[in-house]
Design an enzyme around this catalytic site. Structure first.
Site, mmCIF file in Angstrom:
data_model
loop_
_atom_site.group_PDB
_atom_site.id
_atom_site.type_symbol
_atom_site.label_atom_id
_atom_site.label_comp_id
_atom_site.label_asym_id
_atom_site.label_seq_id
_atom_site.Cartn_x
_atom_site.Cartn_y
_atom_site.Cartn_z
ATOM 1 N N SER A 1 0.722 -1.136 0.054
ATOM 2 C CA SER A 1 0.003 0.113 -0.114
ATOM 3 C C SER A 1 0.753 1.262 -0.064
ATOM 4 C CB SER A 1 -0.921 0.084 1.148
ATOM 5 O OG SER A 1 -1.814 -1.104 1.232
ATOM 6 N N HIS B 1 -3.225 0.644 -4.697
ATOM 7 C CA HIS B 1 -2.523 -0.636 -5.622
ATOM 8 C C HIS B 1 -2.763 -0.557 -6.889
ATOM 9 C CE1 HIS B 1 -1.602 -3.094 -1.906
ATOM 10 N NE2 HIS B 1 -2.292 -2.428 -1.296
ATOM 11 N N HIS C 1 -5.325 -9.252 -1.231
ATOM 12 C CA HIS C 1 -5.155 -9.680 0.164
ATOM 13 C C HIS C 1 -6.345 -10.537 0.573
ATOM 14 C CE1 HIS C 1 -3.588 -5.589 -0.032
ATOM 15 N NE2 HIS C 1 -2.823 -5.922 0.841
ATOM 16 N N TYR D 1 -8.380 -10.357 2.827
ATOM 17 C CA TYR D 1 -9.450 -9.630 3.357
ATOM 18 C C TYR D 1 -10.417 -9.263 2.220
ATOM 19 C CZ TYR D 1 -7.159 -5.343 2.530
ATOM 20 O OH TYR D 1 -6.324 -4.472 1.906
ATOM 21 N N GLU D 2 -9.912 -9.266 0.936
ATOM 22 C CA GLU D 2 -10.687 -8.952 -0.346
ATOM 23 C C GLU D 2 -11.561 -10.085 -0.737
ATOM 24 O OE1 GLU D 2 -8.179 -6.476 -3.149
ATOM 25 O OE2 GLU D 2 -6.741 -7.030 -1.884
ATOM 26 N N ALA E 1 2.797 -2.008 4.191
ATOM 27 C CA ALA E 1 2.505 -1.146 5.250
ATOM 28 C C ALA E 1 1.969 -1.647 6.390
ATOM 29 C CB ALA E 1 1.177 -0.294 4.628
ATOM 30 N N MET F 1 -1.676 -6.650 7.346
ATOM 31 C CA MET F 1 -2.540 -7.503 6.578
ATOM 32 C C MET F 1 -2.106 -8.458 5.518
ATOM 33 S SD MET F 1 -5.825 -4.770 6.899
ATOM 34 C CE MET F 1 -5.973 -3.840 8.293
ATOM 35 N N SER F 2 -0.775 -8.490 5.304
ATOM 36 C CA SER F 2 -0.398 -9.337 4.166
ATOM 37 C C SER F 2 1.008 -9.753 4.613
ATOM 38 C CB SER F 2 -0.050 -8.151 3.073
ATOM 39 O OG SER F 2 1.139 -7.372 3.426
ATOM 40 N N ASN G 1 1.418 3.983 10.712
ATOM 41 C CA ASN G 1 0.708 4.520 11.671
ATOM 42 C C ASN G 1 1.141 3.659 12.981
ATOM 43 O OD1 ASN G 1 -0.839 2.205 10.188
ATOM 44 N ND2 ASN G 1 -1.764 2.272 12.295
ATOM 45 N N HIS H 1 -6.984 4.200 6.465
ATOM 46 C CA HIS H 1 -6.365 3.940 5.132
ATOM 47 C C HIS H 1 -5.825 5.118 4.579
ATOM 48 C CE1 HIS H 1 -4.923 1.444 1.973
ATOM 49 N NE2 HIS H 1 -5.693 2.139 0.867
HETATM 50 N N1 HPA Z 1 -2.942 -2.769 11.623
HETATM 51 C C1 HPA Z 1 -2.885 -3.627 10.556
HETATM 52 N N2 HPA Z 1 -2.628 -3.332 9.342
HETATM 53 C C2 HPA Z 1 -1.949 -2.236 8.926
HETATM 54 C C3 HPA Z 1 -2.102 -1.263 9.828
HETATM 55 C C4 HPA Z 1 -2.372 -1.560 11.276
HETATM 56 O O1 HPA Z 1 -2.442 -0.585 12.202
HETATM 57 N N3 HPA Z 1 -1.374 -0.246 9.206
HETATM 58 C C5 HPA Z 1 -1.285 -0.521 8.058
HETATM 59 N N4 HPA Z 1 -1.481 -1.849 7.692
#
Ligand code: HPA
Length: 278
Positions: free
Chosen positions: A30, A61, A83, A85-86, A113, A214-215, A238, A252
């Site tokens: 990302s 993406h 991913h 989750y998609e 990310a 998440m990847s 973050n 996001h």
């Molecule tokens: N949690 C999960 N996945 C992420 C995060 C997060 O804080 N930041 C970027 N991808």
């Protein structure tokens, strides 16, 4: 379930569209897709054109392969990934890794990310993965479940060495040469798409995670099954929120925004690693 022919069909399409024969794969997460912009002599292939390739539905993406030269090495870069989750199965998420293997890719550099879980991590930091907690895969959501494809690797594999030590050493040197502070830590792979609750963040910290995302873990597992060497980096986009009464929420947009700041750092490290490869 994909079979060996599915991977071959995708590889054949790629081979028909480029004269490059990459040995190194790059997966750009990302907000990090622009890392592919410096690839020269490039052939680009849209994911839609490749049979079986999972399309990325996530903003940030691009959804194409860029194949060409970076630091004198022939690389295949994935601008964006699919991913779990998609709605993709773990096999679909990791389809590109096996296609890379069929193409002869032996080393893969994964980027993502991630949220900072370690209290010392700040937005914009870079973490190299020394290990992971495959939380999504340990209890069943695992791309290697199902009939084993012996042409890729054996039924049971070890995971004592997920991230290659020689590549990690090269990354440490590249970061030092570029004056970039590089954290080395453990990545917790979760399914998403929600970000974590404060109690979950504290749990992940107690489990030994330094970052969460998440990847990546599924790709690492499949790449190791194929015998590839893996190097992986998290861009800390973050700081994961660990207190219940904190005003704010991970989102996001901040992930994409921080990705921009991270790009020059990751670019310098990835270029340095490529440059060091024989
Ligand atoms: N949690 C999960 N996945 C992420 C995060 C997060 O804080 N930041 C970027 N991808």
């Amino acid at each position: 379930m994909h079979n060996a022919d599915d991977y071959k069909r995708a590889a054949d399409l790629i081979l028909s569209r480029t004269r490059h024969r990459p040995k190194i794969g790059l997966v750009l997460g990302s907000g990090l897709g622009v890392l592919a912009d410096e690839i020269t002599d490039a052939d680009a292939i849209a994911y839609e054109d490749i049979p079986g390739w999972p399309l990325s539905t996530v903003h940030g993406h691009a959804g194409r392969l860029v194949i060409g030269t970076l630091e004198g090495k022939t690389v295949l870069a994935q601008q964006g990934r699919a991913h779990y989750y998609e709605g993709y199965t773990p096999q679909q998420v990791t389809f590109p890794i096996r296609v890379m293997s069929v193409l002869g890719v032996q080393t893969v550099i994964l980027t993502n990310a991630a949220g900072g879980v370690n209290v010392n991590y700040k937005t914009g930091d870079v973490m190299m993965l020394i290990d992971h907690l495959n939380l999504i895969g340990l209890t069943g959501i695992n791309p290697l479940i199902g009939p084993n494809l012996d042409s890729f690797g054996p039924r049971f594999i070890g995971m004592a060495h997920p991230y290659d030590r020689v590549l990690r050493d090269a990354a440490q040197r590249a970061a030092a040469a570029a004056g970039i502070a590089l954290h080395v830590g453990v990545y917790a792979g979760v399914s998403g798409p929600m970000f974590e609750s404060p109690a979950e963040v504290r749990m992940l910290r107690a489990l030994g995670a330094d970052a969460v995302g998440m990847s990546t873990v599924q790709e690492t597992v499949v790449a190791r099954h194929c015998g590839m060497k893996v190097l992986a980096f998290s861009g800390i986009t973050n700081v994961a929120i660990d207190q219940n009464d904190f005003d704010g929420e991970a989102n996001h947009e901040e992930v994409l925004e921080a990705g921009k700041e991270l790009v020059p750092r990751l670019r310098a490290i990835v270029r340095g690693v490529l440059n060091s490869l024989a």
